[in-house]
Design a protein around this motif. Structure first.
Motif, short mmCIF file in Angstrom:
data_model
loop_
_atom_site.label_atom_id
_atom_site.label_comp_id
_atom_site.label_asym_id
_atom_site.label_seq_id
_atom_site.Cartn_x
_atom_site.Cartn_y
_atom_site.Cartn_z
N ASN A 77 -52.05 26.88 53.15
CA ASN A 77 -52.45 28.15 53.96
C ASN A 77 -52.09 29.62 53.19
OD1 ASN A 77 -53.33 26.65 56.16
ND2 ASN A 77 -51.62 26.98 57.36
N ALA A 78 -52.74 30.57 53.36
CA ALA A 78 -52.30 31.76 52.43
C ALA A 78 -50.66 32.05 52.67
CB ALA A 78 -53.03 32.82 53.36
N LEU A 79 -50.55 32.82 51.48
CA LEU A 79 -49.03 33.28 51.31
C LEU A 79 -48.89 34.34 52.38
CD1 LEU A 79 -49.93 32.43 48.23
CD2 LEU A 79 -47.46 33.02 48.16
N GLY A 80 -47.56 34.22 52.99
CA GLY A 80 -47.23 35.43 53.80
C GLY A 80 -47.41 35.11 55.36
N ASN A 81 -47.86 33.79 55.68
CA ASN A 81 -48.16 33.89 56.89
C ASN A 81 -47.02 33.61 57.92
OD1 ASN A 81 -50.88 33.41 56.32
ND2 ASN A 81 -51.12 31.35 57.07
N GLY A 82 -45.84 33.46 57.37
CA GLY A 82 -44.60 33.51 58.27
C GLY A 82 -44.35 34.62 59.01
N VAL A 83 -45.02 35.70 58.84
CA VAL A 83 -44.73 36.79 59.67
C VAL A 83 -45.55 37.00 60.80
CG1 VAL A 83 -46.80 38.19 58.78
CG2 VAL A 83 -44.98 39.39 59.59
N ALA A 84 -46.54 35.69 60.92
CA ALA A 84 -47.31 35.67 62.37
C ALA A 84 -46.64 34.46 63.23
CB ALA A 84 -48.73 35.41 62.04
N GLU A 133 -44.65 27.23 70.04
CA GLU A 133 -44.66 28.14 68.95
C GLU A 133 -45.89 27.51 68.00
OE1 GLU A 133 -40.94 26.62 67.33
OE2 GLU A 133 -41.89 25.58 65.88
N ASP A 134 -46.21 28.65 67.29
CA ASP A 134 -47.37 28.47 66.22
C ASP A 134 -46.58 28.12 64.84
OD1 ASP A 134 -49.24 29.90 68.12
OD2 ASP A 134 -47.85 31.33 67.81
N ASN A 135 -47.17 27.23 64.33
CA ASN A 135 -46.89 27.00 62.69
C ASN A 135 -48.05 27.27 61.94
OD1 ASN A 135 -43.99 25.46 63.22
ND2 ASN A 135 -45.39 24.74 64.92
N LEU A 136 -47.76 28.15 61.07
CA LEU A 136 -49.01 28.74 60.49
C LEU A 136 -48.91 28.60 58.83
CD1 LEU A 136 -49.92 31.93 62.34
CD2 LEU A 136 -50.68 29.57 62.84
N ARG A 137 -47.39 28.16 58.56
CA ARG A 137 -47.13 27.78 57.12
C ARG A 137 -47.52 26.74 56.57
NH1 ARG A 137 -41.26 29.87 58.05
NH2 ARG A 137 -41.97 29.41 59.99
N GLY A 162 -60.31 25.45 42.41
CA GLY A 162 -60.85 26.61 43.35
C GLY A 162 -60.17 26.68 44.80
N CYS A 163 -59.49 25.49 44.93
CA CYS A 163 -58.80 25.78 46.04
C CYS A 163 -57.46 24.65 45.97
CB CYS A 163 -59.71 25.15 47.25
SG CYS A 163 -58.79 24.66 48.89
N ILE A 164 -56.30 25.29 46.30
CA ILE A 164 -55.19 24.55 46.39
C ILE A 164 -54.51 24.44 47.92
CG2 ILE A 164 -52.97 24.40 45.71
CD1 ILE A 164 -53.69 26.37 43.39
N TYR A 165 -54.67 23.08 48.36
CA TYR A 165 -53.92 23.04 49.74
C TYR A 165 -52.57 22.62 49.20
CZ TYR A 165 -52.74 20.65 54.05
OH TYR A 165 -52.09 20.20 55.32
N ARG A 166 -51.68 23.63 49.35
CA ARG A 166 -50.44 23.40 48.89
C ARG A 166 -49.42 23.02 49.92
NH1 ARG A 166 -47.06 28.03 50.89
NH2 ARG A 166 -48.69 29.39 51.80
N ARG A 167 -48.54 22.09 49.71
CA ARG A 167 -47.60 21.94 50.73
C ARG A 167 -46.24 22.40 50.14
NH1 ARG A 167 -49.51 18.49 55.03
NH2 ARG A 167 -47.37 18.57 55.60
N VAL A 168 -46.19 23.21 49.27
CA VAL A 168 -44.86 23.80 48.69
C VAL A 168 -44.87 25.09 49.35
CG1 VAL A 168 -43.97 24.69 46.40
CG2 VAL A 168 -45.37 22.79 46.51
N SER A 169 -43.55 25.45 49.73
CA SER A 169 -43.42 26.94 50.56
C SER A 169 -43.70 28.06 49.62
CB SER A 169 -41.77 27.07 51.14
OG SER A 169 -41.56 25.74 51.72
N ASP A 170 -44.03 29.06 50.33
CA ASP A 170 -44.36 30.39 49.77
C ASP A 170 -43.22 30.66 48.68
OD1 ASP A 170 -46.03 30.60 51.59
OD2 ASP A 170 -45.47 32.55 52.55
N GLU A 171 -41.85 30.61 49.04
CA GLU A 171 -40.84 31.27 48.16
C GLU A 171 -40.69 30.35 46.78
OE1 GLU A 171 -40.71 29.98 51.17
OE2 GLU A 171 -38.54 29.39 51.92
N LYS A 212 -38.28 37.56 58.33
CA LYS A 212 -38.13 36.91 57.26
C LYS A 212 -39.45 36.18 56.51
CE LYS A 212 -33.77 34.28 57.04
NZ LYS A 212 -33.37 32.81 57.16
N GLY A 213 -40.44 36.27 57.29
CA GLY A 213 -41.64 35.73 57.04
C GLY A 213 -42.56 36.55 56.39
N TYR A 214 -42.20 38.06 56.54
CA TYR A 214 -43.10 39.12 55.97
C TYR A 214 -42.92 39.03 54.46
CZ TYR A 214 -44.43 43.94 54.44
OH TYR A 214 -45.05 44.75 53.79
N MET A 215 -44.00 39.02 53.66
CA MET A 215 -43.90 39.15 52.16
C MET A 215 -44.59 40.28 51.71
SD MET A 215 -44.33 34.91 51.39
CE MET A 215 -43.25 34.90 50.20
N PRO A 216 -43.74 41.16 51.38
CA PRO A 216 -44.53 42.58 50.80
C PRO A 216 -45.26 42.37 49.65
CG PRO A 216 -42.03 42.54 50.27
CD PRO A 216 -42.26 41.45 51.27
#
Lengths: 442, 256
Positions: free
Chosen positions: A275-282, A127-131, A235-244, A91-95
């Motif tokens: 964090n970067a988008l798409g991290n859910g895959v890891a 577990e790892d939390n990378l989102r 220049g940098c957004i530390y976002r606390r909004v989910s990828d989707e 589910k975390g893989y974002m093409p």
């Protein structure tokens, strides 16, 4: 230390005044609750910490390399280390992130790695939390308050000062910003469960707390509009909004929390998203199984920290083992987080057990099973009595110009004596985590 | 080789003016080994700016915004496309098209359908068999589904439009371990956008149109592909304002 322990109620009163809260949605209703603080700290010896720190840096470095690889060349799949369907059906893989290279190639800027310690003292990664791992603000403010309420405790004990999280975070954001503009923390707003943390971290790092609507993308650049309607390049957004929810033109179209065309500015490399988008895959529970393999594959090192013994029903041998031993295992739904979708085989009636087996047989890719670890319980105060409860540790690992572990962490415990689930969204409490100074050899 | 003229127009009218309108379009033809364009033009009104880029699948995208108040939004994409028989060499990293995507998760009924209908001598043949079976199973019914209807839902309804035909066929193909993806674009003569699928066979992507039960050679101008329709919508927009909108679409494709 007794003085500190006796100060529990005072500390909790201070925290209430500071608004240290945690929002919980239950049955569609939003409630803010205090996050109960227990004044007996978790103590980690200097020797233990050396191992933890090395192991965490190693793990997060491998995860960052994996994320780069999986959205670019995919050598780890081509070399047969991870079956491709584990990546593509996660589910975390974002093409949508294919081929995008984030600033300085960093993906997991802030990693929240959950560990438990077994009775024999060995640490296991849960577990790892990378989102969007949350929780650093709670031990930050607890330490600030306990130092004030009981200063002598910190004179008499050689505890590593942990008041540098804001610097770790701020330095990382500055490095990611790359002199392109201001840095902001993007919050979904005050109805988010961790809103206290968003505002606290913004204040502590000197970043701007941006709400949805404050950011716009024009010609592939991101701008923040301030209260005087002046625009500033971001220049940098530390976002606390989910990828989707981050860009309604690419992801969930009904999202009002996002920034339209942010994805295009990101693709062009004009803004760092932390964090970067798409991290859910890891940090997918199914991919977790492969992290020790990643460490060997990318770093050519033996993993320093171990996973809890995990079985993937995808593999025939594991599948047979799980079905034969289900009542002694803990079964997890790979797509759930926050302590949801976790079942202990021993708690189920024979009927429920049979149903669970059927679910695993139907969709083996959907589940993992783990041995139940014999946790080392931690003492907490229940009223005035000391009782033992299950606890875990979330360590915070910051990746920017190098990988650093915050010498502290969030120790969460379950208040329910029969529960192994310590997630704050499930009503647990927390403790300060003391990492002790190395004693000087005379 | 055949040559086509295309003209794709969309006019959206808002009943009250809107502001802060951002859009992302996929309305210009792809460029690949069997499709080349010339005289490509995009007219947008009103718009502060437009940027031409590509998404992660390599599809051309056109995006931008109109910040000030406006009560309509028009775009016209036109040009010529030169087309060879549909057969696109594989690109890199296409394994993602082997697994089910959010809109193409198979239900038990779809899995059963995939099992009972016999496989062909190669992957294209298998997909054509499925398309043929699906053609008699499903009833083409405009308005019976919406843009986010899943393969499962349309399969149970036994009704749908081209997007649903494509989603179900994708679910069947992927269930049979084929590599297949969603494609959309313009079709000669029908006056609207159309969806079909591409199947990978021996390193090449072939087109199959399940709505018309045919193996594609000519007449299809592709604008995008993805795992399913959600990956490659033609027109996405978001604006501020409590307006209701009405959209008129007109597509003209003629062989020249």
């Amino acid at each position: 230390m007794d003085a500190l322990i006796e100060s529990r109620d005072t500390v909790n009163r201070w925290m209430e005044r500071f608004g240290v809260r945690f929002g919980v949605y239950k049955n569609g209703v939003f409630n803010e609750q205090l996050f109960p603080f227990d004044s007996i700290p978790r103590i980690i010896s200097a020797d233990d910490w050396v191992v933890l720190e090395k192991g965490l840096v190693q793990r997060v470095n491998a995860l960052n390399k994996f994320l780069y690889d999986v959205y670019h060349d995919k050598y780890i799949i081509k070399d047969g280390i991870i079956p491709s369907e584990f990546v593509y059906s996660s589910k975390g893989y974002m093409p949508e992130c294919e081929g995008i290279t984030p600033t300085h190639n960093v993906y997991a800027h802030i990693a929240g790695i959950d560990l438990v310690q077994a009775k024999d003292g060995q640490w296991f990664i849960l577990e790892d939390n990378l989102r969007i791992p949350s929780g650093a603000s709670y031990p930050m403010i607890a330490r600030m308050i306990t130092r004030k309420v009981s200063p002598q405790t910190f004179q008499n004990n050689a505890v590593v000062d942990n008041r540098n999280y804001n610097k770790l975070l701020g330095d990382m954001m500055e490095y990611m910003n790359d002199d392109r503009g201001i840095s902001v923390i993007l919050t979904p707003g005050r109805y988010n469960s961790a809103f206290f943390e968003h505002s606290y971290l913004a204040e502590k790092t000197g970043s701007i707390l941006a709400f949805p609507g404050d950011l716009t993308v024009e010609n592939d650049m991101v701008y923040y509009t301030d209260l005087d309607r002046e625009r500033h390049r971001v220049g940098c957004i530390y976002r606390r909004v989910s990828d989707e929810y981050l860009d309604p033109l690419v992801f969930e179209p009904s999202s009002l929390l996002g920034v339209p065309n942010l994805m295009q500015a990101y693709r062009k490399g004009n803004v760092a998203i932390v964090n970067a988008l798409g991290n859910g895959v890891a940090d997918d529970k199914g991919i977790y199984y492969f992290v020790p393999k990643m460490i060997k594959y990318y770093l050519h090192e033996e993993p320093i920290l171990h996973n809890a013994p995990t079985y993937l029903p995808y593999y025939k041998e594991d599948y047979d083992y799980i079905l034969a031993n289900i009542e002694k295992l803990v079964i997890k739904d790979v797509s759930e987080a926050g302590g949801y979708g976790v079942v202990f085989g021993r708690d189920l009636t024979p009927k429920k057990l049979a149903e669970l087996k059927q679910l695993i047989i139907d969709e083996p890719r959907h589940w993992i099973a783990q041995e139940v670890i014999d946790f080392k319980d931690l003492e907490i105060l229940e009223g005035n009595d000391r009782v033992e409860r299950k606890a875990d540790l979330r360590a915070f690992v910051i990746s920017g110009n190098g990988t650093k572990v915050w010498q502290s962490g969030l120790t969460r415990f379950s208040r329910n004596p029969n529960s192994f689930v310590v997630n704050s969204s499930q009503g647990g409490g927390f403790k300060d985590t003391w990492v002790m100074e190395q004693v000087q050899q005379q | 080789m055949k040559k086509y003229f295309y003209n794709y127009q969309t006019i959206t009218r808002f009943d009250i003016p809107v502001i802060k309108h951002f859009f992302l379009l996929r309305c210009m033809p792809c460029v690949n080994a069997c499709q080349q364009g010339s005289h490509k033009e995009l007219f947008l009104h009103p718009s502060d700016s437009v940027i031409y880029g590509a998404d992660s699948w390599g599809n051309p995208i056109q995006y931008g915004h109109k910040l000030d108040s406006h009560d309509s939004f028009t775009f016209v994409s036109s040009g010529e496309a030169r087309i060879l028989p549909y057969c696109i060499p594989n690109e890199k990293n296409t394994d993602m098209f082997k697994v089910a995507s959010p809109l193409t998760e198979p239900s038990e009924a779809i899995k059963e359908f995939a099992r009972i209908h016999k496989k062909g001598k190669n992957d294209v043949d298998t997909a054509l068999n499925y398309a043929n079976e699906l053609y008699s199973y499903l009833c083409y019914m405009p308005g019976s589904t919406h843009t986010r209807t899943t393969a499962k839902e349309a399969f149970d309804l036994k009704q749908g439009v081209c997007q649903d035909y494509a989603h179900i066929l994708l679910a069947l193909c992927r269930e049979a371990r084929l590599t297949a993806r969603y494609a959309n674009g313009f079709l000669v003569g029908i006056g609207m956008t159309h969806a079909w699928i591409e199947v990978l066979d021996d390193g090449k992507w072939y087109g199959i149109d399940p709505t018309n039960n045919k193996f594609i050679e000519y007449g299809y101008i592709k604008i995008a592909h993805g795992r399913d329709a959600d990956d490659c919508p033609v027109n996405r927009g978001i604006f501020t304002g409590a307006a209701t909108q009405q959209t008129e679409i007109r597509v003209i494709v003629e062989e020249i």
